[in-house]
Each structure stands twice: as C-alpha cells, then as structure tokens.
Design a protein around this motif. Structure first.
Motif, PDB file in Angstrom:
ATOM      1  N   THR A   7     -10.923   6.762   0.477  1.00  0.00           N
ATOM      2  CA  THR A   7     -10.556   6.135  -0.794  1.00  0.00           C
ATOM      3  C   THR A   7     -11.423   6.555  -1.982  1.00  0.00           C
ATOM      4  O   THR A   7     -11.031   6.330  -3.125  1.00  0.00           O
ATOM      5  CB  THR A   7     -10.611   4.609  -0.663  1.00  0.00           C
ATOM      6  OG1 THR A   7     -11.910   4.218  -0.180  1.00  0.00           O
ATOM      7  CG2 THR A   7      -9.549   4.122   0.298  1.00  0.00           C
ATOM      8  N   GLN A   8     -12.574   7.146  -1.757  1.00  0.00           N
ATOM      9  CA  GLN A   8     -13.427   7.518  -2.887  1.00  0.00           C
ATOM     10  C   GLN A   8     -12.811   8.646  -3.711  1.00  0.00           C
ATOM     11  O   GLN A   8     -12.899   8.652  -4.934  1.00  0.00           O
ATOM     12  CB  GLN A   8     -14.826   7.916  -2.402  1.00  0.00           C
ATOM     13  CG  GLN A   8     -15.653   6.710  -1.953  1.00  0.00           C
ATOM     14  CD  GLN A   8     -17.080   7.091  -1.631  1.00  0.00           C
ATOM     15  OE1 GLN A   8     -17.358   8.204  -1.156  1.00  0.00           O
ATOM     16  NE2 GLN A   8     -18.005   6.175  -1.868  1.00  0.00           N
ATOM     17  N   LEU A  58       0.837  -1.205   0.000  1.00  0.00           N
ATOM     18  CA  LEU A  58       0.000   0.000   0.000  1.00  0.00           C
ATOM     19  C   LEU A  58       0.869   1.251   0.000  1.00  0.00           C
ATOM     20  O   LEU A  58       0.584   2.226  -0.706  1.00  0.00           O
ATOM     21  CB  LEU A  58      -0.925  -0.009   1.217  1.00  0.00           C
ATOM     22  CG  LEU A  58      -2.077  -1.032   1.176  1.00  0.00           C
ATOM     23  CD1 LEU A  58      -2.714  -1.177   2.552  1.00  0.00           C
ATOM     24  CD2 LEU A  58      -3.131  -0.629   0.144  1.00  0.00           C
ATOM     25  N   GLN A  59       1.945   1.232   0.779  1.00  0.00           N
ATOM     26  CA  GLN A  59       2.841   2.386   0.812  1.00  0.00           C
ATOM     27  C   GLN A  59       3.512   2.600  -0.541  1.00  0.00           C
ATOM     28  O   GLN A  59       3.678   3.745  -0.986  1.00  0.00           O
ATOM     29  CB  GLN A  59       3.900   2.194   1.909  1.00  0.00           C
ATOM     30  CG  GLN A  59       4.798   3.405   2.125  1.00  0.00           C
ATOM     31  CD  GLN A  59       6.096   3.333   1.326  1.00  0.00           C
ATOM     32  OE1 GLN A  59       6.515   2.252   0.899  1.00  0.00           O
ATOM     33  NE2 GLN A  59       6.732   4.483   1.107  1.00  0.00           N
ATOM     34  N   GLN A  60       3.895   1.514  -1.215  1.00  0.00           N
ATOM     35  CA  GLN A  60       4.512   1.644  -2.522  1.00  0.00           C
ATOM     36  C   GLN A  60       3.541   2.264  -3.530  1.00  0.00           C
ATOM     37  O   GLN A  60       3.948   3.040  -4.394  1.00  0.00           O
ATOM     38  CB  GLN A  60       4.988   0.279  -3.024  1.00  0.00           C
ATOM     39  CG  GLN A  60       6.262  -0.223  -2.355  1.00  0.00           C
ATOM     40  CD  GLN A  60       7.448   0.704  -2.594  1.00  0.00           C
ATOM     41  OE1 GLN A  60       7.728   1.097  -3.719  1.00  0.00           O
ATOM     42  NE2 GLN A  60       8.147   1.052  -1.529  1.00  0.00           N
ATOM     43  N   GLU A  61       2.266   1.919  -3.402  1.00  0.00           N
ATOM     44  CA  GLU A  61       1.261   2.506  -4.299  1.00  0.00           C
ATOM     45  C   GLU A  61       1.064   3.990  -4.005  1.00  0.00           C
ATOM     46  O   GLU A  61       0.832   4.790  -4.907  1.00  0.00           O
ATOM     47  CB  GLU A  61      -0.065   1.749  -4.152  1.00  0.00           C
ATOM     48  CG  GLU A  61      -1.189   2.268  -5.042  1.00  0.00           C
ATOM     49  CD  GLU A  61      -0.835   2.229  -6.517  1.00  0.00           C
ATOM     50  OE1 GLU A  61      -1.210   3.191  -7.233  1.00  0.00           O
ATOM     51  OE2 GLU A  61      -0.172   1.269  -6.963  1.00  0.00           O
ATOM     52  N   LYS A 119      -8.221   3.398  -8.175  1.00  0.00           N
ATOM     53  CA  LYS A 119      -8.592   2.056  -8.648  1.00  0.00           C
ATOM     54  C   LYS A 119      -7.539   1.036  -8.219  1.00  0.00           C
ATOM     55  O   LYS A 119      -7.871  -0.051  -7.734  1.00  0.00           O
ATOM     56  CB  LYS A 119      -8.753   2.051 -10.166  1.00  0.00           C
ATOM     57  CG  LYS A 119      -9.993   2.792 -10.660  1.00  0.00           C
ATOM     58  CD  LYS A 119     -10.145   2.650 -12.170  1.00  0.00           C
ATOM     59  CE  LYS A 119     -11.405   3.361 -12.651  1.00  0.00           C
ATOM     60  NZ  LYS A 119     -11.572   3.237 -14.129  1.00  0.00           N
ATOM     61  N   LYS A 120      -6.267   1.365  -8.404  1.00  0.00           N
ATOM     62  CA  LYS A 120      -5.201   0.458  -7.981  1.00  0.00           C
ATOM     63  C   LYS A 120      -5.181   0.302  -6.463  1.00  0.00           C
ATOM     64  O   LYS A 120      -4.966  -0.793  -5.937  1.00  0.00           O
ATOM     65  CB  LYS A 120      -3.844   0.969  -8.473  1.00  0.00           C
ATOM     66  CG  LYS A 120      -3.618   0.807  -9.964  1.00  0.00           C
ATOM     67  CD  LYS A 120      -2.196   1.224 -10.335  1.00  0.00           C
ATOM     68  CE  LYS A 120      -1.934   1.018 -11.825  1.00  0.00           C
ATOM     69  NZ  LYS A 120      -0.551   1.413 -12.193  1.00  0.00           N
ATOM     70  N   MET A 164      -5.793  -3.271  -4.260  1.00  0.00           N
ATOM     71  CA  MET A 164      -4.948  -3.810  -3.194  1.00  0.00           C
ATOM     72  C   MET A 164      -5.745  -4.023  -1.917  1.00  0.00           C
ATOM     73  O   MET A 164      -5.575  -5.028  -1.217  1.00  0.00           O
ATOM     74  CB  MET A 164      -3.785  -2.862  -2.921  1.00  0.00           C
ATOM     75  CG  MET A 164      -2.743  -2.833  -4.013  1.00  0.00           C
ATOM     76  SD  MET A 164      -1.341  -1.790  -3.538  1.00  0.00           S
ATOM     77  CE  MET A 164      -0.319  -1.964  -5.003  1.00  0.00           C
ATOM     78  N   ILE A 165      -6.599  -3.071  -1.603  1.00  0.00           N
ATOM     79  CA  ILE A 165      -7.421  -3.182  -0.395  1.00  0.00           C
ATOM     80  C   ILE A 165      -8.320  -4.413  -0.474  1.00  0.00           C
ATOM     81  O   ILE A 165      -8.466  -5.161   0.502  1.00  0.00           O
ATOM     82  CB  ILE A 165      -8.249  -1.901  -0.188  1.00  0.00           C
ATOM     83  CG1 ILE A 165      -7.323  -0.742   0.202  1.00  0.00           C
ATOM     84  CG2 ILE A 165      -9.318  -2.110   0.878  1.00  0.00           C
ATOM     85  CD1 ILE A 165      -7.990   0.614   0.211  1.00  0.00           C
ATOM     86  N   LYS A 166      -8.903  -4.667  -1.641  1.00  0.00           N
ATOM     87  CA  LYS A 166      -9.790  -5.826  -1.797  1.00  0.00           C
ATOM     88  C   LYS A 166      -9.042  -7.132  -1.607  1.00  0.00           C
ATOM     89  O   LYS A 166      -9.585  -8.109  -1.085  1.00  0.00           O
ATOM     90  CB  LYS A 166     -10.471  -5.770  -3.161  1.00  0.00           C
ATOM     91  CG  LYS A 166     -11.556  -4.694  -3.238  1.00  0.00           C
ATOM     92  CD  LYS A 166     -12.203  -4.627  -4.616  1.00  0.00           C
ATOM     93  CE  LYS A 166     -13.276  -3.539  -4.654  1.00  0.00           C
ATOM     94  NZ  LYS A 166     -13.899  -3.420  -5.994  1.00  0.00           N
ATOM     95  N   LYS A 167      -7.776  -7.182  -2.042  1.00  0.00           N
ATOM     96  CA  LYS A 167      -6.971  -8.382  -1.787  1.00  0.00           C
ATOM     97  C   LYS A 167      -6.783  -8.587  -0.283  1.00  0.00           C
ATOM     98  O   LYS A 167      -6.818  -9.716   0.216  1.00  0.00           O
ATOM     99  CB  LYS A 167      -5.613  -8.255  -2.467  1.00  0.00           C
ATOM    100  CG  LYS A 167      -5.653  -8.399  -3.988  1.00  0.00           C
ATOM    101  CD  LYS A 167      -4.261  -8.302  -4.586  1.00  0.00           C
ATOM    102  CE  LYS A 167      -4.310  -8.449  -6.107  1.00  0.00           C
ATOM    103  NZ  LYS A 167      -2.954  -8.332  -6.725  1.00  0.00           N
TER     104      LYS A 167
END
Length: 439
Positions: free
Chosen positions: A155-156, A85-88, A182-183, A187-190
């Motif tokens: 996140t929205q 998440l931090q990398q994103e 979106k990306k 990640m959050i959904k994973k």
C-alpha cells in the motif's frame, strides 16, 4: 354519485392503507414487531444485472491487512469491505505479467507477512482468465492463464500487484498504476476499526486465518426468499425444454419431469431441490469456461440472494463449483443446503443442488455480539479431542443458519466456527462432541 359508490371507494382506500401499513411493519421486522431498531444492519444490495452479479460472485471473500507487526482480518458491520476495496481498485490499470516464480517456504512466508500489504483472498483458487476483465475495468490482451487465490498489493506505493497461488507457492507479478493510495488506506483503516488480529497457519495446501484473540461477532437476522416449486418449474423446466410437465410424489419428494432429459426433484421436509439436465454437452475443458457455464446455471434459478453469494469451492475432478451466501466476509452454513448452490457438470448431465430458502433482506435485531474463542484456542481443543492438524482441511469463522420459532420467513444467523475434515464442514462443537466421527 350514489352513497353506495362513495362507501365502496372509502372501503377500498381503507383496505389499501391497512395493507400498506402491515407490509411496512413486516419488512421492518417480522419476528420482533414489538422491538425497536437499535442495531446497525448491513446495507441492502440493489438489484444488479447478470453481468454485474457475475463479477460480484467472483470477487475475493476476505481482506487482510499486514501492518508493521500485526495482520488483521478487515471487517465493517454495515457493508462488504471486499466489494468496496475492489471498487476503489477497479479503475486501476494492471500491466502484463512480468514474471512468475516458485518461492521457497521461507520466501513465501515472508511475502504473505510483508509489511504494509493489502491481501484479498478467494475462498478457493480461480483461473486468471476469469479474473481478467472482472476485477479491473480493463482486461489485459493476453492468452496467459494460471491458477491463484490471493491478491497482494503493497500500500505504500501500490506500484505492483502480486497474484499468489498458496497451494503451489507460485507467484505472478505485474505493474499496477492509477491507485489512489490515500483513499485505499482510508478504507483499510475503517476495516481495521473492528478488525480481528490474526496470523495464518497452513493446513495441507491451504493457508487458514487464525484469530489470535477471542472474537466478538454480531449476529444478524435476514428475511427469507422462499420460492415455490412452480417458480423453478417455470425457470428450469418449461423455459428449457418443450413439453408438458409430469409430477410424481415419492414420500416427501416430488419429481417433476419434461420428457427424458429434464428433471426437478423437491423435498417438502427440507426445502432442498435438485435439477438435472441430461441434454447438456460435455463439461467445458477450460476451467474459466466451467466457471462461466456454472454461473449461467446459477443465474437461471433467478434468486434475489445471488447478490449475497460468492464463489466458495471448486472440485476440478467432479467439474463442480459451489456458491455460498456470505454476510460481511463470513460464509453461511446450515445442516441442509440453505444458502448454497452447487453446480456439477458430470459426464452425463448438468446437476444443480440448491434450496427453496435463501437470504434476501437484513432486518434489525437487538441481539448482543457473540463471543467465541480464538482460532488458536479452538485448534488446541480439536487437537486434544484427537483431530490432528493433518486431518483438518479448513477452519472458518461463519454463520449458522437457525430457524426462528416465531416465524419461518426469518432466519437468525449466529456466529460459529466451522471445521472441514475429510471434505465435510461441521460446526466445531459437533466435531468435539463426536470425536469418533471424522466425516
């Protein structure tokens, strides 16, 4: 060429091949050579430079996502979701701090349960000056400094970042640009697939993740990195001070000294070590400088396990910072100090407490997931045993460090709850067994 020459070559080649085969088998699974790899293991972290290691060590330790109604503790079996998440988010651009506000209890509770929010939480508070330039690629040009422990992003839109100090309920807001929502949501959904339903409950000045349902957590096995005293004599004594090393044995302990300013104490029974340097200057006054200096002391140990370590606790009075090994957002605990490094800058010396045993490479294991009660049920058990909420500092889902009988070069990590009471972490079952002891 003489026959003896050919025979010598063939013998050498045979020895090399056999050595290579056995090395490969040991790395695959030194404790269970007869078993096949039937489980997913965490991805091995590549070797990093000190600067990259420092940034990694000072990342948050947990990721939460608050949906429309339910908050979840995000976790993925194969990698560290916080790092991903931090990398994103790293390439995003954080603007100057626009406002800081002290929230009422109701407003604070509404904020940390606000819908569609990603929350990255540190194990303890960090100074903004340490965060600045480490979390995002580009640092802000500012002298602003404050303490916080939670990052909140809605996140929205992801148009704003809120830095939250749970202890004081002070928040600091700034604009955030360049987030690919979106990306980020992918990640959050994973992380939600194996995520743990949770709420948060306040204990003293800390918000604690409370899992609302029984949890099933995968155990792991790790290959150990075990360094001899010679490694630390080289990196801490002869590298830091000139002169010969004097060694004296005192029971299970051996004390190595160089002059009157450098000392390394090792315990053969526990593997625990302590380094002292009385030639160091006074503790840094600014907390961000204290973090930087303590990391330098951590890096001097030259541990491969630094890639698994995160900042875990700050004692501002003792000028001490504790670093602890983590597996998939869960800390590793042990009855000694395996997996932890505590660096203290007191008024007379730099002191580093650490262990010769540290986790390095994950190895396959076919152990089934361990089922534990919900944190809510555990708290009820603690209360029934006489531990009131006002005596509890923290409740953490972590891993117990357990030695294997088959080999001492592999450690089993078994999921367990740990409870901090009066500054002491013990496994929850140990507190429940001895209700008369409180620290």
């Amino acid at each position: 060429m003489k026959l003896s020459g050919w025979l010598l070559r063939i013998a050498l080649i045979t020895v090399v091949v056999i050595s290579g085969v056995f090395s490969w088998l040991i790395l695959q699974n030194p404790s269970r050579l007869e078993r096949q790899d039937t489980s997913t293991v965490p991805t091995t972290v590549p070797i990093k430079t000190n600067a990259t290691q420092e940034n990694s060590v000072y990342l948050p330790t947990s990721a939460y996502y608050q949906g429309d109604a339910q908050k979840q503790f995000l976790t993925v079996a194969t990698h560290d979701i916080v790092s991903q998440l931090q990398q994103e988010l790293k390439g995003s651009r954080m603007g100057p701090i626009q406002s800081n506000t002290k929230l009422s209890t109701a407003a604070y509770n509404a904020l940390i349960t606000s819908k569609n929010s990603l929350q990255l939480v540190y194990a303890d508070s960090v100074p903004f000056a340490l965060f600045n330039g480490r979390f995002f690629k580009k640092a802000l040009s500012t002298k602003t400094n404050f303490q916080f422990n939670r990052i909140l992003i809605r996140t929205q839109t992801a148009a704003q970042i809120i830095l939250v100090n749970d202890k004081t309920r002070q928040i600091y807001t700034a604009r955030l640009r360049g987030v690919d929502t979106k990306k980020l949501m992918a990640m959050i959904k994973k992380g939600q697939t194996a995520g743990l339903p949770m709420t948060e409950q306040r204990f003293k000045n800390r918000e604690v993740a409370m899992f609302t349902e029984p949890v099933s957590v995968r155990p792991y096995a790790y290959l150990l990195d075990r360094q001899s005293a010679n490694h630390y004599i080289s990196s801490l004594l002869t590298a830091q001070a000139r002169g010969s090393v004097d060694a004296r044995e005192l029971g299970n302990e051996t004390v190595y000294t160089v002059g009157t300013t450098h000392r390394l104490t090792t315990n053969a029974a526990t593997g625990v070590m302590q380094y002292e340097n009385t030639a160091m200057p006074d503790p840094p006054k600014a907390q961000d400088k204290l973090f930087i200096e303590t990391f330098k002391a951590l890096a001097q140990l030259d541990l491969p396990s630094v890639t698994t370590m995160r900042y875990f606790a700050l004692d501002p009075v003792a000028h001490a910072v504790t670093y602890r090994s983590f597996v998939q957002s869960f800390p590793i605990f042990n009855q000694t100090e395996n997996g932890t490094v505590k660096v203290t800058y007191n008024d007379t010396a730099l002191q580093v407490d650490f262990s010769s045993d540290n986790v390095t490479v994950p190895i396959p294991t076919d152990q089934s997931a361990v089922k534990l009660p919900s944190t809510v049920d555990l708290l009820a058990q603690l209360n029934a045993a006489g531990y009131a909420n006002n005596k509890i500092n923290n409740i953490v889902l972590g891993y117990q460090w357990m030695k294997q009988s088959a080999t001492d070069l592999v450690v089993d990590l078994q999921p367990a709850y740990y409870v901090e009471i009066n500054g002491v972490y013990k496994q929850a079952n140990d507190w429940l067994k001895n209700t008369s002891e409180e620290g």
